[in-house]
Design an enzyme around this catalytic site. Sequence first.
Site, mmCIF file in Angstrom:
data_model
loop_
_atom_site.group_PDB
_atom_site.id
_atom_site.type_symbol
_atom_site.label_atom_id
_atom_site.label_comp_id
_atom_site.label_asym_id
_atom_site.label_seq_id
_atom_site.Cartn_x
_atom_site.Cartn_y
_atom_site.Cartn_z
ATOM 1 N N SER A 23 0.156 17.752 -15.209
ATOM 2 C CA SER A 23 0.057 16.769 -14.122
ATOM 3 C C SER A 23 -1.407 16.427 -13.832
ATOM 4 O O SER A 23 -1.692 15.642 -12.936
ATOM 5 C CB SER A 23 0.724 17.310 -12.848
ATOM 6 O OG SER A 23 0.215 18.587 -12.520
ATOM 7 N N THR A 155 16.431 -21.087 12.138
ATOM 8 C CA THR A 155 17.452 -20.080 11.823
ATOM 9 C C THR A 155 18.127 -20.641 10.576
ATOM 10 O O THR A 155 18.223 -21.863 10.412
ATOM 11 C CB THR A 155 18.502 -19.893 12.943
ATOM 12 O OG1 THR A 155 19.185 -21.135 13.127
ATOM 13 C CG2 THR A 155 17.868 -19.475 14.262
ATOM 14 N N HIS A 156 18.557 -19.781 9.683
ATOM 15 C CA HIS A 156 19.140 -20.205 8.401
ATOM 16 C C HIS A 156 18.177 -21.086 7.600
ATOM 17 O O HIS A 156 18.599 -21.893 6.775
ATOM 18 C CB HIS A 156 20.468 -20.958 8.585
ATOM 19 C CG HIS A 156 21.417 -20.294 9.532
ATOM 20 N ND1 HIS A 156 22.388 -19.415 9.120
ATOM 21 C CD2 HIS A 156 21.515 -20.352 10.882
ATOM 22 C CE1 HIS A 156 23.065 -18.973 10.170
ATOM 23 N NE2 HIS A 156 22.539 -19.529 11.260
ATOM 24 N N SER A 277 -4.408 -22.859 -11.904
ATOM 25 C CA SER A 277 -3.547 -22.755 -13.082
ATOM 26 C C SER A 277 -4.392 -22.997 -14.320
ATOM 27 O O SER A 277 -5.327 -23.799 -14.289
ATOM 28 C CB SER A 277 -2.437 -23.797 -12.982
ATOM 29 O OG SER A 277 -1.985 -24.152 -14.262
ATOM 30 N N LYS A 283 -3.392 -27.395 -9.419
ATOM 31 C CA LYS A 283 -2.713 -26.264 -8.776
ATOM 32 C C LYS A 283 -3.637 -25.344 -7.975
ATOM 33 O O LYS A 283 -4.748 -25.052 -8.381
ATOM 34 C CB LYS A 283 -1.995 -25.396 -9.835
ATOM 35 C CG LYS A 283 -0.740 -25.984 -10.410
ATOM 36 C CD LYS A 283 0.357 -26.249 -9.395
ATOM 37 C CE LYS A 283 1.046 -25.013 -8.889
ATOM 38 N NZ LYS A 283 1.948 -24.415 -9.849
ATOM 39 N N GLU A 290 2.009 -13.770 -3.030
ATOM 40 C CA GLU A 290 3.120 -13.461 -3.939
ATOM 41 C C GLU A 290 3.037 -12.015 -4.426
ATOM 42 O O GLU A 290 4.048 -11.326 -4.563
ATOM 43 C CB GLU A 290 3.092 -14.400 -5.144
ATOM 44 C CG GLU A 290 3.409 -15.847 -4.790
ATOM 45 C CD GLU A 290 3.091 -16.775 -5.952
ATOM 46 O OE1 GLU A 290 3.887 -16.827 -6.895
ATOM 47 O OE2 GLU A 290 2.023 -17.425 -5.930
ATOM 48 N N LYS A 325 4.353 13.129 -7.070
ATOM 49 C CA LYS A 325 2.983 12.665 -6.792
ATOM 50 C C LYS A 325 2.664 11.235 -7.186
ATOM 51 O O LYS A 325 2.023 10.502 -6.424
ATOM 52 C CB LYS A 325 1.976 13.601 -7.465
ATOM 53 C CG LYS A 325 1.838 14.897 -6.733
ATOM 54 C CD LYS A 325 1.033 15.890 -7.510
ATOM 55 C CE LYS A 325 1.497 17.283 -7.175
ATOM 56 N NZ LYS A 325 2.941 17.527 -7.495
HETATM 57 N N1 ARG Z 1 1.692 20.998 -10.846
HETATM 58 C C1 ARG Z 1 2.736 21.589 -10.098
HETATM 59 C C2 ARG Z 1 3.352 20.525 -9.185
HETATM 60 O O1 ARG Z 1 2.743 19.555 -8.984
HETATM 61 C C3 ARG Z 1 2.208 22.701 -9.254
HETATM 62 C C4 ARG Z 1 3.210 23.721 -8.884
HETATM 63 C C5 ARG Z 1 3.672 24.426 -10.116
HETATM 64 N N2 ARG Z 1 4.494 25.537 -9.832
HETATM 65 C C6 ARG Z 1 5.261 26.112 -10.753
HETATM 66 N N3 ARG Z 1 5.984 27.117 -10.364
HETATM 67 N N4 ARG Z 1 5.366 25.643 -11.970
HETATM 68 O O2 ARG Z 1 4.435 20.672 -8.688
#
Ligand code: ARG
Length: 460
Positions: A23, A155-156, A277, A283, A290, A325
């Site tokens: 991660s 409305t609508h 554009s 344009k 948007e 995350k």
């Molecule tokens: N990188 C892990 C997470 O974001 C940290 C916790 C990992 N814990 C474990 N028991 N593998 O969740």
Amino acid sequence: MSKLWGGRFEQTASEWVDEFGASIHFDAQLVLEDIEGSIAHVTMLGEQHILTADEVAQIVAGLKTLAKKAQASELTFNVFHEDIHMNLEALLHEEIGPVAGKIHTARSRNDQVATDMHLYLKRRVLETIEGIEAVQTALYDHAAQNVESIMPGYTHLQRAQPVSLAHHLLAYFWMLERDKERFSDSLKRIDMSPLGAGALAGTTFPIDRHRSAELLGFANVYPNSLDAVSDRDFILEFLSNASLLMMHLSRFCEELILWSSEEYRFITISDVFSTGSSMMPQKKNPDMAELVRGKSGRVVGNLMGLLTIMKGLPLAYNKDLQEDKEGMFDTVKTLQGSLSIMAGMIQDMTFHTDTMKQATERDFSNATELADYLTAKGMPFREAHEVTGTLVRYCIDHRLYLAELPIETYHAHSGLIEQDVYEALSPVTAVKRRNSYGGTGFDSVRTQLSEAKAKLPTNV
Ligand code: ARG
């Protein structure tokens, strides 16, 4: 190099497996929170005599060096160490040697990562509230200038009754006010420390969780270690509040896109927030509006993603939770971008109040005024509605508007109608007089403006 858990393993994972499990590509964003959490944890361990003062001093100094390097973008992370927690521990080891290994006493990555995210989100929520206030301020400023500017109310998406432009803008102000309240309210659930929950069951070391929480500035401590490491409600709540906020911004953007079109010509979005554009020279596109409308989709997607991840998870920590995350980071970035774009775009926007007013004069949005006029003169409202409807149909057949009908025609439909009907039919009168609390009447809107002002930081 061996893994932190090398003792238990005979074989090492292949690089591609490491890559899949890692991660660090995204949780590197938590580097400062992770260091902060570790400093608090180790300080508490020292105070509890679990580590010696000398050990604590070495570890804290090493962590502070790492924080400085992180701020100067001098740290290099490695996929081999999977996540920010193990990368930092490895880097600390390089910095201060084997004593670094003591940092993880009475702690697990499970409570560590949860702590990082609580710290991170608490700050982002406070920034989000400030970002919302900037948009509210931009809305408020235009509203304050436009209490007596009138526009068609719909409305609508059909012309309904004219309203004050300020009233329309303030409707969004109040939506954002509720968003702000929701984010503020969520703070008490974010402001909680999971630190010291261990992997899931707490620890045999005589730690003081309230002390580490205090060192980190948390107001509360999770009372249950299983819940502490596996709760992601605080992120879900953030994503849910963010979805509502983005939905509000998206609705406003939809209106801005319509209003800036040739069909409406109610506003001009400044060049800074528009694009041209590559093919059509004439344009000028409301791209930023948007994009904010479009980005609301990804925020809702992030909410759905995490809800789906969470719904089948048994207690306590499961690696699925690592998937919490990216959606959170993406949402934070999307909110920051969308809120600053909105504040700037609204500030710089030009309202064509003359076109808006003209629009109210070329429609039947004053029909309710005629019905109310008759009702005020004693006719039952149902009958007044019928008479007015007949007159509207007469106008449509003769390509006229109500204000253009000669008094004789009115007399032919009802003896109650007199010369003063023309004053009643004027859109400005229609708006001005709707002074029920929360209504669009000029006096009501002025009251509303002062209520809005009270919600803004004092510098407005
Ligand atoms: N990188 C892990 C997470 O974001 C940290 C916790 C990992 N814990 C474990 N028991 N593998 O969740």
